[in-house]
Design an enzyme around this catalytic site. Structure first.
Site, PDB file in Angstrom:
ATOM      1  N   HIS A 174      -6.156  33.101  33.021  1.00 26.99           N
ATOM      2  CA  HIS A 174      -5.716  33.974  31.933  1.00 26.99           C
ATOM      3  C   HIS A 174      -4.466  34.756  32.343  1.00 26.99           C
ATOM      4  CE1 HIS A 174      -9.580  33.132  29.974  1.00 26.99           C
ATOM      5  NE2 HIS A 174     -10.117  33.356  31.162  1.00 26.99           N
ATOM      6  N   SER A 300      24.248  29.545  35.416  1.00 29.94           N
ATOM      7  CA  SER A 300      24.485  30.368  34.235  1.00 29.94           C
ATOM      8  C   SER A 300      25.975  30.569  34.068  1.00 29.94           C
ATOM      9  CB  SER A 300      23.782  31.725  34.383  1.00 29.94           C
ATOM     10  OG  SER A 300      24.221  32.639  33.400  1.00 29.94           O
ATOM     11  N   VAL A 347      10.226   1.475  10.959  1.00 33.22           N
ATOM     12  CA  VAL A 347       9.567   2.412  11.866  1.00 33.22           C
ATOM     13  C   VAL A 347       9.464   1.834  13.273  1.00 33.22           C
ATOM     14  CG1 VAL A 347       7.341   3.481  12.385  1.00 33.22           C
ATOM     15  CG2 VAL A 347       8.294   3.645  10.075  1.00 33.22           C
TER      16      VAL A 347
END
Length: 462
Positions: A174, A300, A347
């Site tokens: 949890h 970054s 498909v």
């Protein structure tokens, strides 16, 4: 005008990710489907020649020349077939039908087209060819491209699990600190799950089926022409000669439950890997795992220090996309209006795309795993910062000693608050138990409370 390259591709599969998806080209491209159709038509023609009932005769030279049509199939052949379909080629007008174009292509290689030509596509419907052709592509795409990549990930996880079997790590249930484990044991869980999922995928691929039974699955045209031939036996022998299982009952369409089983099994593999990606991402976020930086790589555009877990993120995204497509395919291809409608044709052309997203994800997961290494100092620090996790061991030992308030005693000390090892030792001093039990309790530590986690890694070899 400058020729446009991959940067102008509509799909990232043929653009940004083309270097990853290239291994699927021989199984997922339009040219690959053409080649597989040629193989089916050629081998069926040869099978007809082997029947005593038919007057068709093909010399060994002709048979080899015909087989070279698919064995040596190239871009020029694909272009000829496309011309036969769309604009016409030689003496043939445009068919506006992809399978009919295959028929005419094969006729061009017959030494006596007038005599032998009528036997090409004899008694068949297009779906007899298409269902077999698609499966001749799907089966090796799974077995020769996807399965080796999945097995490579499984082996990498198993190797890393063995290497780091003894590295203690705080577990979280949890999202909260829980009974410690070992990093190796956690990787072993994923290796075992992936191995089981891989087994299901291999079984599904091995069970791929094929049909050859005519326009509504009754062999009507075959029976009309040669009622004394056992066409079911011919069909079974032919389908099995292609390496597929034979489907006895069908409409015009092979019901595609076999393909759905493959797609579902792939989803199972992908679900395991997506779970792995999420956990590895969290381990990196918690600094339990360090990442090797790549020279010249930017993490970054504004924060120079960053080394982002981009491979696991990329894998997660592609696995999610793949599973969305696989779910759609599994649901769609198993339905057809009455004996046949054409909606499944377009498909099925997207099966390769779903496989491609899988392949990209597998490459990214492997790359991510190759760049991470356990940060044992951080793992130890985390264990030291959460001594309350030994509370489970303490209350269990006290239960063994007959303490009916053991759970409540430890709950009062630890739940919703931080407890130190000193707090535990103060509790131990006040316990009414033998000194040997107190010594046993004092010896507990988060890093040492990993049960048989390390030994469980050996289950990978069982």
């Amino acid at each position: 005008m400058t020729e446009r390259g991959p940067l102008y591709a509509v799909s990232p599969l043929d653009g940004r990710y083309a270097r990853y998806t290239e291994p699927l080209t021989d199984y997922a491209s339009e040219a690959a489907l053409m080649c597989a159709r040629v193989e089916v038509e050629v081998e069926y023609l040869i099978a007809l020649a082997d029947l005593d009932a038919t007057p068709l005769s093909l010399t060994e030279t002709t048979r080899e020349n015909l087989r070279d049509c698919y064995r040596e199939f190239d871009a020029e052949d694909a272009d000829v077939i496309k011309q036969l379909e769309t604009s016409g080629y030689g003496d043939y007008e445009a068919t506006n039908h992809d399978v009919k174009a295959i028929e005419y292509f094969i006729r061009m290689y017959l030494p006596d087209e007038d005599e032998q030509g009528p036997w090409v596509h004899f008694g068949l419907t297009s779906e007899d060819v298409n269902n077999l052709a698609h499966r001749l592509l799907v089966k090796p795409a799974v077995e020769d491209v996807l399965v080796p990549e999945i097995r490579s990930i499984r082996d990498a996880l198993a190797d890393s699990a063995r290497e780091h079997r003894d590295v203690p790590m705080l577990a979280r249930t949890h999202g909260q600190p829980a009974t410690p484990t070992t990093y190796g044991k956690e990787l072993a869980v994923y290796a075992a799950r992936l191995g089981q999922a891989l087994g299901r995928l291999e079984a599904a691929a091995d069970g791929i089926t094929g049909k050859l039974a005519g326009a509504s699955g009754t062999y009507a045209a075959h029976e009309a022409a040669y009622p004394d031939v056992d066409w079911q036996a011919v069909s079974r022998s032919f389908v099995e000669s292609l390496g597929l299982e034979w489907r006895a009952l069908s409409t015009q369409v092979n019901p595609c439950d076999d393909l759905a089983a493959v797609f579902d099994a792939l989803r199972g593999v992908n679900n395991v890997l997506r779970d792995l990606d999420l956990d590895m991402w969290l381990y990196v976020s918690d600094r339990y795992l360090g990442q090797k930086s790549v020279a010249g790589e930017t993490g970054s555009s504004t924060m120079p220090h960053k080394v982002n877990p981009i491979d696991f993120e990329n894998s997660e995204g592609n696995l999610t996309k793949a599973n969305s497509d696989l779910t759609f395919l599994a649901d769609y291809v198993t339905t057809s209006r009455l004996q046949r409608d054409l909606s499944d044709s377009t498909v099925k052309r997207n099966i390769g795309s779903a496989f491609a997203y899988c392949l990209i994800a597998y490459e990214k997961t492997q790359r991510g795993l190759s760049k991470v290494t356990p940060n044992e100092a951080v793992m130890q620090e985390s264990l030291d910062d959460n001594p309350e996790v030994i509370g489970e061991a303490v209350q269990t030992i006290l239960r063994r000693e007959g303490d009916t308030e053991a759970y409540e005693r430890i709950k009062a000390l630890t739940r919703g608050q931080r407890a130190t090892l000193a707090d535990f030792r103060e509790l131990f001093d006040d316990l009414d138990v033998d000194e040997s039990v107190k010594a046993e309790l004092r010896a507990l530590s988060p890093a040492g409370y990993t049960g048989i986690g390390a030994e469980l890694v050996d289950e990978l070899d069982n």
